[in-house]
Design an enzyme around this catalytic site. Structure first.
Site, PDB file in Angstrom:
ATOM      1  NE  ARG A 149      19.868   5.522   2.497  1.00 12.95           N
ATOM      2  CZ  ARG A 149      18.786   4.824   2.185  1.00 12.95           C
ATOM      3  NH1 ARG A 149      18.865   3.860   1.265  1.00 12.95           N
ATOM      4  NH2 ARG A 149      17.621   5.073   2.761  1.00 12.95           N
ATOM      5  CE  LYS A 173      20.582   4.251   5.789  1.00 11.85           C
ATOM      6  NZ  LYS A 173      20.075   5.265   6.739  1.00 11.85           N
ATOM      7  CG  HIS A 246      23.033  12.728   2.262  1.00 10.75           C
ATOM      8  ND1 HIS A 246      23.022  11.350   2.140  1.00 10.75           N
ATOM      9  CD2 HIS A 246      21.941  13.018   3.003  1.00 10.75           C
ATOM     10  CE1 HIS A 246      21.994  10.850   2.792  1.00 10.75           C
ATOM     11  NE2 HIS A 246      21.308  11.840   3.312  1.00 10.75           N
ATOM     12  NE  ARG A 249      19.252   9.426   0.289  1.00 11.72           N
ATOM     13  CZ  ARG A 249      18.529   8.359  -0.056  1.00 11.72           C
ATOM     14  NH1 ARG A 249      18.691   7.839  -1.258  1.00 11.72           N
ATOM     15  NH2 ARG A 249      17.663   7.826   0.770  1.00 11.72           N
ATOM     16  CG  HIS A 272      13.410   8.018   2.635  1.00 11.63           C
ATOM     17  ND1 HIS A 272      13.104   9.319   2.299  1.00 11.63           N
ATOM     18  CD2 HIS A 272      14.765   7.984   2.812  1.00 11.63           C
ATOM     19  CE1 HIS A 272      14.220  10.035   2.261  1.00 11.63           C
ATOM     20  NE2 HIS A 272      15.228   9.259   2.570  1.00 11.63           N
ATOM     21  CE1 TYR A 281      15.708  15.697   0.207  1.00 10.07           C
ATOM     22  CE2 TYR A 281      14.370  13.816   0.825  1.00 10.07           C
ATOM     23  CZ  TYR A 281      15.609  14.394   0.639  1.00 10.07           C
ATOM     24  OH  TYR A 281      16.746  13.675   0.881  1.00 10.07           O
TER      25      TYR A 281
END
Length: 300
Positions: A149, A173, A246, A249, A272, A281
């Site tokens: 990210r 994150k 993004h 990514r 994730h 995806y």
């Protein structure tokens, strides 16, 4: 409304200290709740405990009227649901008016990604004889090689890179960490940038920083700075290629799946939390599945 703002500040501290949320996430929560506070002021509702389910529904209606996307509305409602859950825990309110508010159904979303020939054009844009050109090349190569990210990219320190193992320690994150490998192209461009371009950029500032990516003043390149770099590269392309951090990514994930990587591995590499997030995806890999089927099934 003074107590409302005190409650907001208390909630933001809770997110930082107890939940370990990144500053970017905390800032997003703050903006969403402040927009709700503005709504309360317009509706002359003075106290958080006076908000009812009907008020929560009215707030959602106001978002519809302002043409917010379904994704933005869902984020705001989820944020306020968490805010009121905290207020209930702290006994500031007696109920959560957002608990029963239904989130808008998400639109079907297919990630935008780049094809190999589009990527090649991007990698040919930078002037590798200049410090900024070397930095931009290293930035592109690393983001495509790892799928990180933009916030994770801005946070990279020199000590996070292990050239011998060709791995990057990513600070994700919620302050979660993961190791992501990178290939020869990223390794070579990083070597060139660190040994040459970064040295020249760092000499422009008296500030001592171990951040990997520096701006033209020799200080840390921010999230916004990275987005601007990518935007300028996009404007350089002769063709209409839309890129963003993004999109790189998305391209990373799509290319891995197209080449046979399993979904669980891609989930781990992307950081994730839920496999369902990675499954978006699979929509863009159907062409590959059809090709494999047609080439290998005996009765295709």
């Amino acid at each position: 409304m003074e107590f409302v703002k005190v409650s907001l500040n208390s909630f933001l501290e809770y997110l930082q200290i107890e939940k370990n949320y990144s500053q970017y996430t905390v800032d997003c929560y703050e903006k969403d709740i402040e927009s709700f506070i503005s709504f309360l002021e317009a509706e002359q509702i003075q106290n958080l405990q006076d908000v009812t389910y009907a008020d929560a529904r009215l707030f959602l209606t106001r978002l519809y009227e302002k043409s917010y996307s379904k994704k933005s509305m869902s984020r705001k409602i989820s944020c306020l649901r968490s805010f009121y859950r905290y207020l209930y825990r702290e006994q500031i309110v007696v109920e959560n008016p957002f608990a029963l508010v239904s989130l808008p159904k998400k639109d079907q979303y297919t990630p935008r990604f780049l094809y190999a020939e589009e990527l090649m054009k991007l990698f040919e844009l930078n002037d590798l004889t200049t410090p900024l050109g070397q930095r931009n090349q290293a930035l592109l190569e690393l983001m495509y090689a790892t799928g990180i990210r933009v916030s994770e990219c801005a946070a990279i320190q020199l000590s996070d890179i292990d050239f011998s193992l060709q791995t990057l320690l990513v600070h994700g994150k919620g302050k979660k960490q993961r190791y992501v490998p990178f290939g020869k192209y990223a390794k070579d461009s990083l070597h060139t940038y660190i040994q040459n371009g970064r040295v020249q950029l760092k000499s422009k500032s008296a500030t001592n920083t171990n951040a990997l990516f520096l701006n033209n003043r020799g200080t840390t390149l921010t999230d916004r700075g990275i987005r601007l770099v990518i935007e300028k590269l996009m404007n350089k392309t002769a063709e209409n290629i839309h890129i963003s951090p993004h999109v790189l990514r998305h391209t990373f994930a799509t290319h891995l799946l197209n080449e046979g990587a399993d979904l669980r591995t891609v989930q781990e590499l992307l950081g994730h939390e839920n496999l369902s997030t990675t499954q978006i995806y699979t929509h863009v890999t159907k062409d590959r599945l059809k090709t494999v089927y047609m080439n290998h099934h005996p009765r295709a």
